[in-house]
Each structure stands twice: as structure tokens, then as C-alpha cells.
Design a protein around this motif. Structure first.
Motif, mmCIF file in Angstrom:
data_model
loop_
_atom_site.group_PDB
_atom_site.id
_atom_site.type_symbol
_atom_site.label_atom_id
_atom_site.label_comp_id
_atom_site.label_asym_id
_atom_site.label_seq_id
_atom_site.Cartn_x
_atom_site.Cartn_y
_atom_site.Cartn_z
ATOM 1 N N GLN A 130 0.839 -1.204 0.000
ATOM 2 C CA GLN A 130 0.000 0.000 0.000
ATOM 3 C C GLN A 130 0.873 1.253 0.000
ATOM 4 O OE1 GLN A 130 -2.636 0.208 3.313
ATOM 5 N NE2 GLN A 130 -3.957 1.690 2.363
ATOM 6 N N VAL A 131 1.905 1.234 0.838
ATOM 7 C CA VAL A 131 2.818 2.386 0.878
ATOM 8 C C VAL A 131 3.565 2.496 -0.447
ATOM 9 C CG1 VAL A 131 4.808 3.389 2.040
ATOM 10 C CG2 VAL A 131 3.041 2.279 3.390
ATOM 11 N N GLN A 132 3.922 1.309 -1.027
ATOM 12 C CA GLN A 132 4.616 1.319 -2.316
ATOM 13 C C GLN A 132 3.713 1.893 -3.402
ATOM 14 O OE1 GLN A 132 5.689 -2.821 -2.381
ATOM 15 N NE2 GLN A 132 7.842 -2.361 -1.989
ATOM 16 N N ASP A 133 2.402 1.552 -3.350
ATOM 17 C CA ASP A 133 1.444 2.108 -4.320
ATOM 18 C C ASP A 133 1.406 3.621 -4.232
ATOM 19 O OD1 ASP A 133 -1.085 -0.547 -4.118
ATOM 20 O OD2 ASP A 133 0.858 -0.452 -5.123
ATOM 21 N N MET A 134 1.410 4.148 -2.982
ATOM 22 C CA MET A 134 1.387 5.611 -2.805
ATOM 23 C C MET A 134 2.655 6.210 -3.385
ATOM 24 S SD MET A 134 -0.490 6.430 0.827
ATOM 25 C CE MET A 134 0.754 5.729 1.844
ATOM 26 N N GLY A 135 3.780 5.541 -3.167
ATOM 27 C CA GLY A 135 5.048 6.027 -3.715
ATOM 28 C C GLY A 135 5.010 6.046 -5.232
ATOM 29 N N GLU A 190 2.280 6.234 -7.082
ATOM 30 C CA GLU A 190 1.357 7.300 -7.481
ATOM 31 C C GLU A 190 2.033 8.667 -7.427
ATOM 32 O OE1 GLU A 190 -2.627 5.351 -5.555
ATOM 33 O OE2 GLU A 190 -2.487 7.537 -5.571
ATOM 34 N N LEU A 191 2.783 8.887 -6.357
ATOM 35 C CA LEU A 191 3.471 10.174 -6.218
ATOM 36 C C LEU A 191 4.526 10.344 -7.311
ATOM 37 C CD1 LEU A 191 3.789 10.444 -2.346
ATOM 38 C CD2 LEU A 191 2.571 12.019 -3.838
ATOM 39 N N ALA A 192 5.214 9.262 -7.642
ATOM 40 C CA ALA A 192 6.230 9.340 -8.701
ATOM 41 C C ALA A 192 5.569 9.660 -10.038
ATOM 42 C CB ALA A 192 7.009 8.035 -8.772
ATOM 43 N N GLN A 193 4.387 9.040 -10.283
ATOM 44 C CA GLN A 193 3.641 9.327 -11.518
ATOM 45 C C GLN A 193 3.200 10.787 -11.550
ATOM 46 O OE1 GLN A 193 0.365 6.516 -11.714
ATOM 47 N NE2 GLN A 193 1.018 5.855 -13.727
ATOM 48 N N GLU A 194 2.675 11.240 -10.421
ATOM 49 C CA GLU A 194 2.212 12.636 -10.327
ATOM 50 C C GLU A 194 3.389 13.581 -10.548
ATOM 51 O OE1 GLU A 194 -0.394 15.633 -10.184
ATOM 52 O OE2 GLU A 194 -0.942 13.517 -10.160
ATOM 53 N N LYS A 195 4.534 13.233 -9.984
ATOM 54 C CA LYS A 195 5.744 14.052 -10.148
ATOM 55 C C LYS A 195 6.112 14.154 -11.627
ATOM 56 C CE LYS A 195 10.654 13.782 -9.261
ATOM 57 N NZ LYS A 195 11.741 13.006 -8.724
ATOM 58 N N ALA A 196 6.060 13.016 -12.341
ATOM 59 C CA ALA A 196 6.403 13.017 -13.771
ATOM 60 C C ALA A 196 5.416 13.881 -14.561
ATOM 61 C CB ALA A 196 6.410 11.582 -14.305
ATOM 62 N N GLN A 256 8.293 16.753 -1.626
ATOM 63 C CA GLN A 256 8.387 16.632 -0.169
ATOM 64 C C GLN A 256 7.500 15.497 0.334
ATOM 65 O OE1 GLN A 256 7.379 20.614 1.025
ATOM 66 N NE2 GLN A 256 9.441 21.402 0.677
ATOM 67 N N ALA A 257 6.294 15.392 -0.227
ATOM 68 C CA ALA A 257 5.379 14.323 0.167
ATOM 69 C C ALA A 257 5.985 12.964 -0.185
ATOM 70 C CB ALA A 257 4.018 14.497 -0.523
ATOM 71 N N LEU A 258 6.605 12.889 -1.365
ATOM 72 C CA LEU A 258 7.230 11.633 -1.786
ATOM 73 C C LEU A 258 8.363 11.257 -0.820
ATOM 74 C CD1 LEU A 258 7.436 9.371 -3.858
ATOM 75 C CD2 LEU A 258 8.912 10.839 -5.236
ATOM 76 N N ALA A 259 9.171 12.233 -0.433
ATOM 77 C CA ALA A 259 10.272 11.979 0.509
ATOM 78 C C ALA A 259 9.717 11.478 1.846
ATOM 79 C CB ALA A 259 11.107 13.239 0.704
ATOM 80 N N MET A 260 8.616 12.089 2.295
ATOM 81 C CA MET A 260 7.997 11.651 3.554
ATOM 82 C C MET A 260 7.477 10.215 3.441
ATOM 83 S SD MET A 260 5.960 15.083 4.840
ATOM 84 C CE MET A 260 4.768 14.090 5.713
#
Length: 112
Positions: free
Chosen positions: A1-6, A8-14, A74-78
Motif C-alpha cells: 500500500q505504501v509502495q502504491d502511494m510512492g 502514485e506520487l512518482a507518476q504525479e511528479k512526472a 516533499q510528500a514523496l520523501a515523507m
């Protein structure tokens, strides 16, 4: 679940990086157009003002996207730190479980 959020955040970042690049390209094009207009005396001052306004709007949008991008970084780092913390907790709990199983097996051996 945490990996999915990571992920998602990486996709959003791109996506945000693409938007920032597109806005930057638009801003540069508008800047070139503005310089041409300013250099050309036959163009009206009103067109130059209109272009200046569009340029300011694009610059403002680019700043907005860059801020969103920073926030998501920052959210991704957290999230990544949370993931590391979860993995550490998981390793600790597995070790505790293993020790508890050994204690149960030892007790069972002593009773037989």
C-alpha cells in the motif's frame, strides 16, 4: 500500500514535470513573440500589453506548477521515509515472532 502511494506520487511528479516543461516552453515562445512585438514599431502597444499579460499569466502558472511539484517531492520523501520505517518495524516484528515461536517450542519440549 505504501509502495502504491510512492508509485502514485512518482507518476504525479512526472506529470507535473511535463506540465512545467510545457509551460516553460510556452513562456519562452511568448517571450520571443513579445520581444518581436516590442521591436516592431508598426505593432500596436495594446497587442504588446496583451502579450505581456499572457506572459505574466503563464509565468504565474509555471510558478504554481513548480510549487506543486516541490510539495509533491516533499510528500514523496515523507512517504519514502514512512516506507523505510515500516520495513524496519516489520523486520523487528518478524524477529520478535521468531523468538516467541522458539520460546513456545522450547516450552513444548520441556513439557514432553
Amino acid at each position: 500500500q505504501v509502495q502504491d502511494m510512492g508509485a502514485e506520487l512518482a507518476q504525479e511528479k512526472a506529470k507535473q514535470e511535463e506540465k512545467i516543461a510545457a509551460y516553460e516552453e510556452q513562456r519562452q515562445q511568448l517571450h520571443c513573440e513579445l520581444r518581436k512585438l516590442q521591436g516592431s514599431q508598426e505593432q500596436s502597444k495594446q497587442e504588446a500589453r496583451s502579450l505581456q499579460k499572457r506572459l505574466q499569466e503563464r509565468s504565474s502558472q509555471a510558478q504554481h506548477w513548480q510549487q506543486l511539484h516541490q510539495d509533491s517531492e516533499q510528500a514523496l520523501a515523507m512517504r519514502e521515509k514512512e516506507l523505510v520505517d515500516c520495513k524496519v518495524d516489520l523486520a523487528f516484528l518478524k524477529e520478535q515472532l521468531s523468538m516467541a515461536k522458539e520460546q513456545v517450542q522450547d516450552r513444548n519440549r520441556q513439557h514432553h
